[in-house]
Design an enzyme around this catalytic site. Structure first.
Site, PDB file in Angstrom:
ATOM      1  N   HIS A  86       0.827  -1.219   0.000  1.00  8.14           N
ATOM      2  CA  HIS A  86       0.000   0.000   0.000  1.00  8.14           C
ATOM      3  C   HIS A  86       0.861   1.269   0.000  1.00  8.14           C
ATOM      4  O   HIS A  86       0.593   2.210  -0.739  1.00  8.14           O
ATOM      5  CB  HIS A  86      -0.897   0.024   1.247  1.00  8.14           C
ATOM      6  N   TYR A  96      -9.502   4.870   2.762  1.00  7.52           N
ATOM      7  CA  TYR A  96     -10.157   3.761   3.469  1.00  7.52           C
ATOM      8  C   TYR A  96     -11.683   3.846   3.508  1.00  7.52           C
ATOM      9  O   TYR A  96     -12.356   2.816   3.363  1.00  7.52           O
ATOM     10  CB  TYR A  96      -9.533   3.567   4.861  1.00  7.52           C
ATOM     11  N   GLU A 138       0.440   1.511   8.540  1.00  2.00           N
ATOM     12  CA  GLU A 138       0.992   2.237   7.393  1.00  2.00           C
ATOM     13  C   GLU A 138       1.603   3.576   7.804  1.00  2.00           C
ATOM     14  O   GLU A 138       2.590   4.018   7.212  1.00  2.00           O
ATOM     15  CB  GLU A 138      -0.095   2.387   6.305  1.00  2.00           C
TER      16      GLU A 138
HETATM   17  C1  HEM Z   1      -8.788  -2.883   5.143  1.00  2.00           C
HETATM   18  C2  HEM Z   1      -8.775  -2.585   3.855  1.00  2.00           C
HETATM   19  C3  HEM Z   1      -7.840  -3.219   2.869  1.00  2.00           C
HETATM   20  C4  HEM Z   1      -7.425  -4.512   2.752  1.00  2.00           C
HETATM   21  C5  HEM Z   1      -7.839  -5.697   3.626  1.00  2.00           C
HETATM   22  C6  HEM Z   1      -6.523  -4.572   1.612  1.00  2.00           C
HETATM   23  C7  HEM Z   1      -5.882  -5.717   1.165  1.00  2.00           C
HETATM   24  C8  HEM Z   1      -4.960  -5.749   0.145  1.00  2.00           C
HETATM   25  C9  HEM Z   1      -4.189  -6.930  -0.257  1.00  2.00           C
HETATM   26  C10 HEM Z   1      -4.277  -8.299   0.381  1.00  2.00           C
HETATM   27  C11 HEM Z   1      -3.389  -6.572  -1.282  1.00  2.00           C
HETATM   28  C12 HEM Z   1      -2.386  -7.469  -2.054  1.00  2.00           C
HETATM   29  C13 HEM Z   1      -1.010  -7.265  -1.454  1.00  2.00           C
HETATM   30  C14 HEM Z   1       0.085  -8.037  -2.191  1.00  2.00           C
HETATM   31  O1  HEM Z   1       0.175  -7.941  -3.422  1.00  2.00           O
HETATM   32  O2  HEM Z   1       0.835  -8.752  -1.509  1.00  2.00           O
HETATM   33  C15 HEM Z   1      -3.638  -5.173  -1.544  1.00  2.00           C
HETATM   34  C16 HEM Z   1      -3.053  -4.452  -2.557  1.00  2.00           C
HETATM   35  C17 HEM Z   1      -3.467  -3.209  -2.945  1.00  2.00           C
HETATM   36  N1  HEM Z   1      -4.350  -2.402  -2.282  1.00  2.00           N
HETATM   37 FE1  HEM Z   1      -5.337  -2.851  -0.582  1.00  2.00          FE
HETATM   38  N2  HEM Z   1      -6.415  -3.340   1.063  1.00  2.00           N
HETATM   39  C18 HEM Z   1      -7.197  -2.487   1.787  1.00  2.00           C
HETATM   40  C19 HEM Z   1      -7.366  -1.134   1.565  1.00  2.00           C
HETATM   41  C20 HEM Z   1      -6.936  -0.476   0.454  1.00  2.00           C
HETATM   42  C21 HEM Z   1      -7.243   0.897   0.142  1.00  2.00           C
HETATM   43  C22 HEM Z   1      -8.042   1.840   1.028  1.00  2.00           C
HETATM   44  C23 HEM Z   1      -6.681   1.175  -1.066  1.00  2.00           C
HETATM   45  C24 HEM Z   1      -6.762   2.456  -1.853  1.00  2.00           C
HETATM   46  C25 HEM Z   1      -7.752   2.706  -2.661  1.00  2.00           C
HETATM   47  C26 HEM Z   1      -6.013  -0.038  -1.496  1.00  2.00           C
HETATM   48  C27 HEM Z   1      -5.293  -0.167  -2.669  1.00  2.00           C
HETATM   49  C28 HEM Z   1      -4.496  -1.241  -2.989  1.00  2.00           C
HETATM   50  C29 HEM Z   1      -3.679  -1.299  -4.182  1.00  2.00           C
HETATM   51  C30 HEM Z   1      -3.565  -0.212  -5.253  1.00  2.00           C
HETATM   52  C31 HEM Z   1      -3.035  -2.541  -4.158  1.00  2.00           C
HETATM   53  C32 HEM Z   1      -2.080  -3.125  -5.224  1.00  2.00           C
HETATM   54  C33 HEM Z   1      -2.931  -4.019  -6.114  1.00  2.00           C
HETATM   55  C34 HEM Z   1      -2.497  -4.056  -7.536  1.00  2.00           C
HETATM   56  O3  HEM Z   1      -1.280  -4.207  -7.787  1.00  2.00           O
HETATM   57  O4  HEM Z   1      -3.385  -3.948  -8.405  1.00  2.00           O
HETATM   58  N3  HEM Z   1      -6.176  -1.004  -0.553  1.00  2.00           N
HETATM   59  N4  HEM Z   1      -4.574  -4.695  -0.664  1.00  2.00           N
END
Ligand code: HEM
Length: 146
Positions: A86, A96, A138
């Site tokens: 992130h 969020y 974070e």
């Molecule tokens: C509690 C809330 C959230 C959870 C549980 C979560 C969970 C995750 C997980 C498991 C990944 C994959 C990590 C990896 O590649 O090892 C990820 C990636 C990512 N998350 Fe989150 N996330 C959350 C909130 C957010 C928020 C608020 C944003 C912003 C809009 C966000 C944007 C992203 C982005 C841009 C990626 C990279 C994915 C990609 O490469 O397309 N996430 N997140």
């Protein structure tokens, strides 16, 4: 934030349905979020949407949080790993609530009548607690990197 016992119990009762239908929920979540919040779409790798990797990763992370909702501290390491991803992509606290709103909406869209008002209320509180934990982790990572 400490959640009340009723919320913890309801969230835990949703673990089987999350295990069975988590990916359906996260796929609906991304489709809705990208449509209504195009500004966040640019942060994501669309290849991981097409091949299903990202909906799967999010479903697993939500399941993991639900299973540990009474003690998120126990999964700090996994959350730090996700937090590192992130932080590289500049995910900020302001993002969020967008994810929370779309996730609650996806629960309703996919689970329909099974998403009772009690379940939605419990998940609203649980998401806020999970988001607060991610944001805290974070914040530490941003400070370490600055
Ligand atoms: C509690 C809330 C959230 C959870 C549980 C979560 C969970 C995750 C997980 C498991 C990944 C994959 C990590 C990896 O590649 O090892 C990820 C990636 C990512 N998350 Fe989150 N996330 C959350 C909130 C957010 C928020 C608020 C944003 C912003 C809009 C966000 C944007 C992203 C982005 C841009 C990626 C990279 C994915 C990609 O490469 O397309 N996430 N997140």
């Amino acid at each position: 934030m400490q959640l009340d016992n009723k919320t913890i119990e309801i969230v835990k009762s949703t673990v089987p349905i999350l295990r069975a239908r988590g990916e359906e929920i996260t796929k609906a979540f991304y489709a809705d979020m990208f449509e209504r919040y195009p500004s966040v779409k640019g942060m994501f790798d669309m290849e991981k949407q097409k091949n299903g990797k990202q909906p799967k990763a999010l479903a697993l992370a939500i399941l993991n949080a639900a299973e540990n909702i009474e003690n998120l501290e126990a999964i700090r390491k996994q959350i730090t790993n996700i937090g590192n991803v992130h932080v590289k992509l500049n995910v900020k606290p302001k993002h969020y609530p967008i994810v929370g709103e779309c996730l609650l909406k996806a629960l309703t869209t996919v689970l329909k009548d099974a998403a009772t008002p009690d379940i939605l209320e419990a998940w609203d509180k649980a998401y806020n607690a999970i988001a607060a934990f991610y944001i805290e982790v974070e914040k530490g990572l941003y400070e370490k990197n600055s």
